[in-house]
Scaffold this active site. Structure first.
Site, PDB file in Angstrom:
ATOM      1  N   GLY A  85     -30.991 -29.636   7.185  1.00 14.19           N
ATOM      2  CA  GLY A  85     -30.965 -30.964   6.588  1.00 14.19           C
ATOM      3  C   GLY A  85     -32.212 -31.760   6.869  1.00 14.19           C
ATOM      4  CD  GLU A 106     -35.661 -28.219  16.287  1.00 14.46           C
ATOM      5  OE1 GLU A 106     -35.058 -27.589  17.174  1.00 14.46           O
ATOM      6  OE2 GLU A 106     -35.086 -29.007  15.512  1.00 14.46           O
ATOM      7  CB  ALA A 156      -7.370 -19.868  14.620  1.00 17.86           C
ATOM      8  NE  ARG A 166      -5.438 -24.551  19.618  1.00 17.91           N
ATOM      9  CZ  ARG A 166      -5.768 -25.826  19.425  1.00 17.91           C
ATOM     10  NH1 ARG A 166      -5.454 -26.734  20.348  1.00 17.91           N
ATOM     11  NH2 ARG A 166      -6.399 -26.197  18.315  1.00 17.91           N
ATOM     12  CB  THR A 215      -4.547 -12.904   2.560  1.00 14.74           C
ATOM     13  OG1 THR A 215      -3.632 -13.392   1.577  1.00 14.74           O
ATOM     14  CG2 THR A 215      -5.124 -11.580   2.077  1.00 14.74           C
ATOM     15  CE  LYS A 252      -1.555 -20.427  -3.334  1.00 17.81           C
ATOM     16  NZ  LYS A 252      -0.905 -21.160  -2.199  1.00 17.81           N
ATOM     17  CG  HIS A 306     -12.085  -4.633 -18.126  1.00 15.32           C
ATOM     18  ND1 HIS A 306     -11.064  -4.807 -17.213  1.00 15.32           N
ATOM     19  CD2 HIS A 306     -11.991  -3.352 -18.572  1.00 15.32           C
ATOM     20  CE1 HIS A 306     -10.380  -3.687 -17.124  1.00 15.32           C
ATOM     21  NE2 HIS A 306     -10.916  -2.782 -17.936  1.00 15.32           N
TER      22      HIS A 306
END
Length: 483
Positions: free
Chosen positions: A34, A53, A205, A228, A243, A425, A472
């Site tokens: 950024g 920096e 997680a 957890r 999934t 989904k 396809h």
């Protein structure tokens, strides 16, 4: 009373501090994605620009994040693909199954680090090309509102600027309340590992933990993932959570659900770790422990000296235009914590410089933080844009949304005994079925999501998806043929 050493050091600092304040149009604290993007864009408009920096150009993403992580993901993914070769009729005279996998971690690390170093150089050259001045050192606001930089040679320079951007990024959180926590490392430490651990424990997680666990497992390490809850990636839609969790378990990653680490011990004779968990169970003979339990803002730049306000999570508060509460001081990226993704910081940085230094048409330029696509480089990949099904129900009401689901096995796995899931989904809202959420799991999800992200950002409806002729055979065609 100061010791003689401290007195000498303070005297040295006083002697080497510059008495001249150098002035710039734009001063950027932080040479991550950024900060660099904003500095270059400002300089392209003719603004006299300084970038400070502390470590290496490119920030977390280039040095200890997206870039080297993706390189490791490629290696892990290729290891899996190679194990499929025999079933595709290839190299049948060679034992290419996972049991015969070997990986030269030290050699690959050297190549990976060299690539990162090349990128550091490219960042440097790009800044020079735009005539951005670069100083390596630690920047800190003083009480005059100027910025003091302690450079690597221990000299200190003072700078002032019409506009100052704070883009200092974030850093890992360690569980300091757990005895022995210091025996583990963080995601930064993952990239410092000189040897591949035979047995590793990853804690967390979130997407960082899921990605690292996938890399370790794919390259042949015995991998334990301590979480957890019941599922991983709990900030994502349930289809992604379930999934990926189920597939990781199926693939042989030891996922310890509903678990917390309470103590870490080291055997001084074997140099191995013992990980104690809350259910009185333990993981023994561990080579490496990786904490990926969250990140926090990288402060320490003297924000209190100029009165920059922080929120309850110690993140800098910035409005939609990246303004802090202090006039002419701005902030963006992980230190703000809105959406902690490299492309978000880059886009916000460029738009800020457009507004500050660009032509009149950019006077109100700002980043739209809605519908930002994000992906997880798990195995398989996952991606998401918009809101989850649960969030859509809360926002629009269950009667006002329609959800389209598809679960299938991609054609690639038709020749293989081991399968990898694909799950899509589409979440729609309102009578015209505007697509408000898209959540996908499966090979090439990252590449697929980029194009669909454009469509959703433009306000696509389910009918727009349906009106697109499918390509396809692909997995992505399912997204324009779902009923």
């Amino acid at each position: 009373m100061l010791s003689a050493t401290k007195q000498t050091f303070r005297s040295l600092q006083i002697r080497t501090m510059s008495t001249n304040t150098k002035h710039y149009d734009y001063l950027v604290i932080g040479g991550g994605s950024g900060g660099v993007a904003s500095a270059r864009r400002a300089a392209s408009y003719g603004a006299k620009t300084l970038l400070v920096e502390a470590k290496a150009l490119g920030g977390t993403c280039v040095n200890v994040g997206c870039v080297p992580k993706k390189v490791m993901w490629y290696a892990s993914d290729l290891a899996t693909r190679v194990s499929h070769a025999n079933e595709y009729g290839l190299y049948q005279n060679l034992p290419l199954d996972k049991e015969h996998l070997t990986f030269n971690w030290p050699e690959f690390k050297q190549k990976r680090d060299a690539y990162v170093h090349r990128l550091n150089g490219i960042y440097q050259k790009n800044l020079e090309k735009e005539k951005v001045d670069v100083v390596f050192g630690w920047a800190r606001f003083n009480k005059d509102g100027n910025v003091e930089v302690q450079k690597r040679d221990n000299t200190t320079e003072v700078y002032s600027a019409n506009h100052i951007l704070v883009a200092t990024g974030g850093k890992a959180i360690f569980p300091e309340n757990i005895p022995g926590f210091e025996l583990g490392t963080d995601s930064d430490g993952f990239f410092r590992l000189e040897e591949q651990p035979k047995k590793v424990v990853v804690v967390g997680a979130g997407y960082i933990g899921i990605e690292l666990a996938g890399v370790f497992h794919g390259l042949g390490s015995e991998t334990h993932l301590v979480i957890r809850g019941e599922t991983v990636l709990r900030k994502f839609d349930e289809c992604i959570q379930n999934t990926i969790t189920d597939h990781y378990v199926k693939e042989g990653i030891n996922v310890h659900k509903l678990s917390k680490i309470v103590k870490v011990e080291k055997n001084v004779e074997t140099d191995k770790l013992k990980i104690h968990m809350n259910d009185s169970k333990s993981i023994d003979d561990v080579d490496e422990l990786i904490w990926t339990i969250g990140r926090k803002s990288h402060l320490g730049m003297g924000s209190e000296n100029v009165g920059i306000k922080l929120n309850s999570h110690d993140q800098i508060i910035a409005d939609e235009y990246q303004n802090t509460n202090v006039p002419n001081i701005y902030s963006l990226g992980d230190v703000v914590g809105k959406v902690e993704l490299t492309p978000v910081a880059i886009a916000a940085g460029r738009k800020l410089s457009n507004r500050l230094f660009g032509p009149e048409k950019f006077r109100n330029d700002k980043l739209d933080y809605e519908n930002v696509p994000s992906v997880i480089f798990s195995h398989p990949e996952a991606g998401s844009i918009g809101i989850s099904e649960k969030e859509a129900i809360e926002k629009y009401g269950k009667e006002n949304i329609k959800v389209y689901n598809s679960k299938f096995t991609a054609m690639y796995y038709a020749m293989l005994s081991e399968k990898s899931p694909t799950r899509y989904k589409i979440v729609c809202a309102g009578p015209n079925e505007k697509v408000v959420g898209l959540h996908i799991v499966g090979d090439s999800s990252a590449e697929i999501l980029q194009g669909f992200g454009v469509a959703i950002k433009m306000g696509a409806t389910k009918a727009d998806f349906d009106n697109c002729v499918a390509i396809h055979p692909t997995s992505a065609e399912e997204l324009v043929t779902m009923r």
